[in-house]
Design a protein around this motif. Sequence first.
Motif, PDB file in Angstrom:
ATOM      1  N   ILE A  42       0.903  -1.126  -0.072  1.00 38.27           N
ATOM      2  CA  ILE A  42      -0.220   0.086  -0.317  1.00 38.27           C
ATOM      3  C   ILE A  42       0.878   1.232  -0.066  1.00 38.27           C
ATOM      4  CG2 ILE A  42      -1.603   1.234   1.405  1.00 38.27           C
ATOM      5  CD1 ILE A  42      -3.035  -0.811   0.051  1.00 38.27           C
ATOM      6  N   ASP A  43       2.009   1.284   0.852  1.00 35.58           N
ATOM      7  CA  ASP A  43       2.789   2.581   0.945  1.00 35.58           C
ATOM      8  C   ASP A  43       3.452   2.727  -0.414  1.00 35.58           C
ATOM      9  OD1 ASP A  43       4.353   0.301   1.431  1.00 35.58           O
ATOM     10  OD2 ASP A  43       5.785   1.674   2.526  1.00 35.58           O
ATOM     11  N   ASP A  44       3.771   1.719  -1.008  1.00 37.85           N
ATOM     12  CA  ASP A  44       4.478   1.855  -2.521  1.00 37.85           C
ATOM     13  C   ASP A  44       3.477   2.624  -3.617  1.00 37.85           C
ATOM     14  OD1 ASP A  44       6.938   1.119  -1.569  1.00 37.85           O
ATOM     15  OD2 ASP A  44       6.459  -0.999  -1.688  1.00 37.85           O
ATOM     16  N   GLN A  45       2.254   1.860  -3.460  1.00 38.89           N
ATOM     17  CA  GLN A  45       1.238   2.218  -4.144  1.00 38.89           C
ATOM     18  C   GLN A  45       1.028   3.816  -4.105  1.00 38.89           C
ATOM     19  OE1 GLN A  45      -2.377   0.109  -5.049  1.00 38.89           O
ATOM     20  NE2 GLN A  45      -1.651  -1.730  -3.873  1.00 38.89           N
ATOM     21  N   ALA A  46       0.893   4.329  -2.826  1.00 40.93           N
ATOM     22  CA  ALA A  46       0.672   5.529  -2.570  1.00 40.93           C
ATOM     23  C   ALA A  46       1.730   6.560  -3.059  1.00 40.93           C
ATOM     24  CB  ALA A  46       0.069   5.519  -0.960  1.00 40.93           C
ATOM     25  N   ASP A  47       2.945   6.005  -2.734  1.00 43.38           N
ATOM     26  CA  ASP A  47       3.928   6.752  -3.302  1.00 43.38           C
ATOM     27  C   ASP A  47       3.940   6.926  -4.720  1.00 43.38           C
ATOM     28  OD1 ASP A  47       6.022   7.185  -1.294  1.00 43.38           O
ATOM     29  OD2 ASP A  47       7.277   6.128  -2.352  1.00 43.38           O
ATOM     30  N   ILE A  48       3.711   5.995  -5.627  1.00 45.36           N
ATOM     31  CA  ILE A  48       3.551   6.298  -6.957  1.00 45.36           C
ATOM     32  C   ILE A  48       2.505   7.180  -7.137  1.00 45.36           C
ATOM     33  CG2 ILE A  48       3.292   4.907  -9.071  1.00 45.36           C
ATOM     34  CD1 ILE A  48       4.419   2.607  -8.360  1.00 45.36           C
ATOM     35  N   LEU A  49       1.296   6.901  -6.731  1.00 42.81           N
ATOM     36  CA  LEU A  49       0.092   7.921  -7.140  1.00 42.81           C
ATOM     37  C   LEU A  49       0.253   9.307  -6.448  1.00 42.81           C
ATOM     38  CD1 LEU A  49      -2.845   5.312  -6.625  1.00 42.81           C
ATOM     39  CD2 LEU A  49      -1.705   6.095  -8.530  1.00 42.81           C
ATOM     40  N   SER A  77      -3.999  10.107   2.219  1.00 40.74           N
ATOM     41  CA  SER A  77      -4.543  11.027   3.206  1.00 40.74           C
ATOM     42  C   SER A  77      -3.402  11.618   4.090  1.00 40.74           C
ATOM     43  CB  SER A  77      -5.617  10.796   3.950  1.00 40.74           C
ATOM     44  OG  SER A  77      -5.360   9.752   5.064  1.00 40.74           O
ATOM     45  N   TYR A  78      -2.471  10.926   4.376  1.00 36.61           N
ATOM     46  CA  TYR A  78      -1.256  11.455   5.084  1.00 36.61           C
ATOM     47  C   TYR A  78      -0.266  12.131   4.287  1.00 36.61           C
ATOM     48  CZ  TYR A  78      -3.514   8.102   8.340  1.00 36.61           C
ATOM     49  OH  TYR A  78      -4.470   7.536   9.148  1.00 36.61           O
ATOM     50  N   PRO A  79       0.398  13.314   4.909  1.00 35.10           N
ATOM     51  CA  PRO A  79       1.405  13.919   4.116  1.00 35.10           C
ATOM     52  C   PRO A  79       2.539  13.032   4.137  1.00 35.10           C
ATOM     53  CG  PRO A  79       0.790  15.185   6.092  1.00 35.10           C
ATOM     54  CD  PRO A  79       0.109  13.925   6.206  1.00 35.10           C
ATOM     55  N   GLU A  80       2.852  12.904   2.523  1.00 30.87           N
ATOM     56  CA  GLU A  80       4.091  11.999   2.131  1.00 30.87           C
ATOM     57  C   GLU A  80       5.332  11.860   2.892  1.00 30.87           C
ATOM     58  OE1 GLU A  80       6.262  10.581  -2.035  1.00 30.87           O
ATOM     59  OE2 GLU A  80       5.087  12.677  -2.020  1.00 30.87           O
ATOM     60  N   GLY A 118       2.922   8.958   5.979  1.00 28.66           N
ATOM     61  CA  GLY A 118       3.223   8.703   4.591  1.00 28.66           C
ATOM     62  C   GLY A 118       4.096   7.646   4.209  1.00 28.66           C
ATOM     63  N   LEU A 119       4.815   7.091   5.498  1.00 26.85           N
ATOM     64  CA  LEU A 119       5.835   6.130   5.156  1.00 26.85           C
ATOM     65  C   LEU A 119       5.201   4.539   5.620  1.00 26.85           C
ATOM     66  CD1 LEU A 119       9.057   7.687   6.540  1.00 26.85           C
ATOM     67  CD2 LEU A 119       8.889   6.998   4.299  1.00 26.85           C
ATOM     68  N   ASP A 140       9.443  12.590   8.271  1.00 24.21           N
ATOM     69  CA  ASP A 140      10.439  11.436   7.900  1.00 24.21           C
ATOM     70  C   ASP A 140      11.891  11.460   8.222  1.00 24.21           C
ATOM     71  OD1 ASP A 140      10.901  13.396   6.157  1.00 24.21           O
ATOM     72  OD2 ASP A 140      10.302  12.183   4.296  1.00 24.21           O
ATOM     73  N   ALA A 141      12.338  12.832   8.314  1.00 20.67           N
ATOM     74  CA  ALA A 141      13.659  12.902   8.554  1.00 20.67           C
ATOM     75  C   ALA A 141      13.963  12.435   9.969  1.00 20.67           C
ATOM     76  CB  ALA A 141      14.293  14.241   8.366  1.00 20.67           C
ATOM     77  N   ASP A 142      12.909  12.912  10.794  1.00 21.47           N
ATOM     78  CA  ASP A 142      13.027  12.411  12.222  1.00 21.47           C
ATOM     79  C   ASP A 142      12.838  10.857  12.510  1.00 21.47           C
ATOM     80  OD1 ASP A 142      13.555  15.069  12.897  1.00 21.47           O
ATOM     81  OD2 ASP A 142      11.416  15.356  13.785  1.00 21.47           O
ATOM     82  N   VAL A 143      11.934  10.186  11.625  1.00 21.75           N
ATOM     83  CA  VAL A 143      11.724   8.958  11.550  1.00 21.75           C
ATOM     84  C   VAL A 143      12.999   7.972  11.203  1.00 21.75           C
ATOM     85  CG1 VAL A 143      10.566   6.970  10.399  1.00 21.75           C
ATOM     86  CG2 VAL A 143       9.270   8.853  10.949  1.00 21.75           C
TER      87      VAL A 143
END
Lengths: 461, 461
Positions: B100-107, B135-138, B143-144, B222-225
Amino acid sequence: MPILENFENESSSNQLQRLNEALQGGMFVQVRMMLNELPPADVAHFLESTPPKERDILWRLINTEREGQVLQFLDDEIRNEYAAQMEPAELAAATRDLEIDDQADILGDLPDKIVKEVLASMRVQDRHRIEHALSYPEDTAGGLMNTNLVTVRPQVTIEVVMRYIRMKGDLTKTTDCIYVVDSEDRFLGSVSLCALLTSQPDQIVDDVVDHEVHPIAIDLPDADVARLFERRDLISAPVVDDQGKLVGRITIDDVVDVIMQNAGHSLMSMAGLGETDDTFAPIIASAKRRALWLGINLITVMVAVSVIGVFEETIKIVTALAILQPIVPSMGGIAGTQTLTLVIRGLSVGHISSNNFRWLMMKELGVSCINGVLWAIVVGLSVFLWFNFVQFSEYAFQLSVIIAGAMVINLIVGATAGAALPMIMRRLNIDAALSGGVVLTTVTDMVGFFSFLGLATVFFL
Amino acid sequence: MPILENFENESSSNQLQRLNEALQGGMFVQVRMMLNELPPADVAHFLESTPPKERDILWRLINTEREGQVLQFLDDEIRNEYAAQMEPAELAAATRDLEIDDQADILGDLPDKIVKEVLASMRVQDRHRIEHALSYPEDTAGGLMNTNLVTVRPQVTIEVVMRYIRMKGDLTKTTDCIYVVDSEDRFLGSVSLCALLTSQPDQIVDDVVDHEVHPIAIDLPDADVARLFERRDLISAPVVDDQGKLVGRITIDDVVDVIMQNAGHSLMSMAGLGETDDTFAPIIASAKRRALWLGINLITVMVAVSVIGVFEETIKIVTALAILQPIVPSMGGIAGTQTLTLVIRGLSVGHISSNNFRWLMMKELGVSCINGVLWAIVVGLSVFLWFNFVQFSEYAFQLSVIIAGAMVINLIVGATAGAALPMIMRRLNIDAALSGGVVLTTVTDMVGFFSFLGLATVFFL
């Protein structure tokens, strides 16, 4: 409740602040308590973020049994300093519970004498495993791998495998699969723990084994290992020797460190800094390291200005040249650095090779021709207006033509040098990230001064 | 035998070469066969390493059912280009089997209109999951993360868990643990697959659960993650919403991409390049992007040389000043860039904060004083010898004193600006990696010219 503490998020910097206040206030009992509540990785991070004197105090406040854990997460330089201070027996005890590759990592950088003493104070079995791990170069797959593997044969049933694992008891935390080998330990494939859990007890290993897993050669450089992990989204990978025998396993957590180091390397090298330069190193040590780089720069800039010296007579006649002379070298340096950075990055992620270099060179030349002409026009016009209406010089028109011509020449030279230098340096085994920038700006400075003042001499003398 | 092929090691570049030769030779049947034998990640890498025209040919040679896999591994820019060219139904089909996360990434990066069409051609259940992920910021934990989790309650036995997993059938490849939640889905802890495999069937989950796992807040950048994963050597981490409810799971393979991107960011930004700049972008696109940076540099260098213009009279009298004037700005720029790079890096890995900035500033000042005095002496002597014996000027002694004084001033200014700029820019939310270098060299150029020519004016006029 651990969730509400929300510790690893933004409160991390607050923790740091509170720790700092307690340290400044001399409340060492509180500092010790705080330190021992933090995960070892965060303690290491806090040590790295603290100036040397306070860092020494902090190190002494860490509980002895946690020292090994903290050491494991410290930057090489700081780690070596503290590890070398410890008694060999103490160091052996502190690192006993770490994974073999992490133990080898800590010992690998210490003086031989200390390593021998530490090994001597270990149990025989541990000693042999570490000695074995130390025998591989640190910057290869062999140096990254762990040797505690679970291996099975293809013909046993899942049930037997499950019983074997349960009996063995402790799998390391990062185990995500077990490996299948033949009777001569040659790697055949892997079975993920997921596959184990979802298959039926009476199936045999051969039914569920994944043959698509490619093993890594033990002598592969660590940068290549990192690239493979990145590219293929690997979590772990088996390592084989030159006979195809399974010898170890590399996990992503150790690869992430390599990725971080290599990524920081280019950035720091381009400013003449070491990749592990301790931000809080003592003044003298830092001054020494950076002096070298300044010295090299001084030599190159002296060489570049000697070009100006050749044209002293021309400058005497048209002083405006002295005002305008930094512009062309500066623009050439910027254009060249853009190409240089792109090529260094492209080489480091493996996008550029001799196959596509010709194409890339043509493209960079095209880009610099377009930008050369564009900025030649802009700078020519600006100079004409400036020296016609503000600074005043009877040569306003000639100056604008001269600087425009020099601009085109230097932008093309900059792009050519920026693209060619990293390729040439790679052939010669020189680190382009480290010395590419200096060589490049020497070239663009010299060509910049020469083309600008040279054209001027032709015009005016 | 896959081992003997040794494919992922040095033969990777040979593969590239062979593919390239087949492509140049127009042997498209062979190219297609080769492409479909390579892992999708390597196909993506090969596409990224190929100039645009050949890249388009290659893309058309990839089997339709592998397109989604390849898209997943491509750089953003190239991926968007090809994804936008595909029919919505085709894109939906190609990405169906991705996580799902990779699909969302592409779209996520495609125009809204295309995304809507793609979603419309999906099954209802898939659509809802993707819409949720989108719906979550990338660039946050949301987003991850992936949302396909295995969750259990603390009171069930291991045997029941095992049966449940076996029944469920397909765990994703990167599953390394299952999560324990209460009746309201609040996160309680995790059980690694290792722990599952090594515990007795009649134990309950609560006996083996690991409560030490800290969940990540869904809105963490994401940088903090990435920093958390690096620092704690994590393989995966649970994600919770603001009520502590478990909503997803982040795995290291997606974090490695963030680490790579952030690491490349500083390097590329410092040369005014975008972090995802395609090495093989068309000439016009590249020229446009880089022109901006050259334009900014032109403005700053014009500002800097206007300082020289103020001292035209002095230069007219002593032409040697025109020859020596680039030295002091150059050395100040180098010293300042060293400090700047160190501070940018220290900020990006989280070592520098307001707690230790004072200490760091003092240290950098100390370093620049030492190097300032050292190189002032060296340059003073060199200039004296040069203008006494080689270039000849009656002012050799005065010139050497002037340049030495200016050197000390500019190295101190360079270090101060290099340390202070990133901190100030961070306050103002400006990216120091992008614009710090330009501002810094403008400062060191201006101060360099001003101190050198200013001191000279005092001496000579």
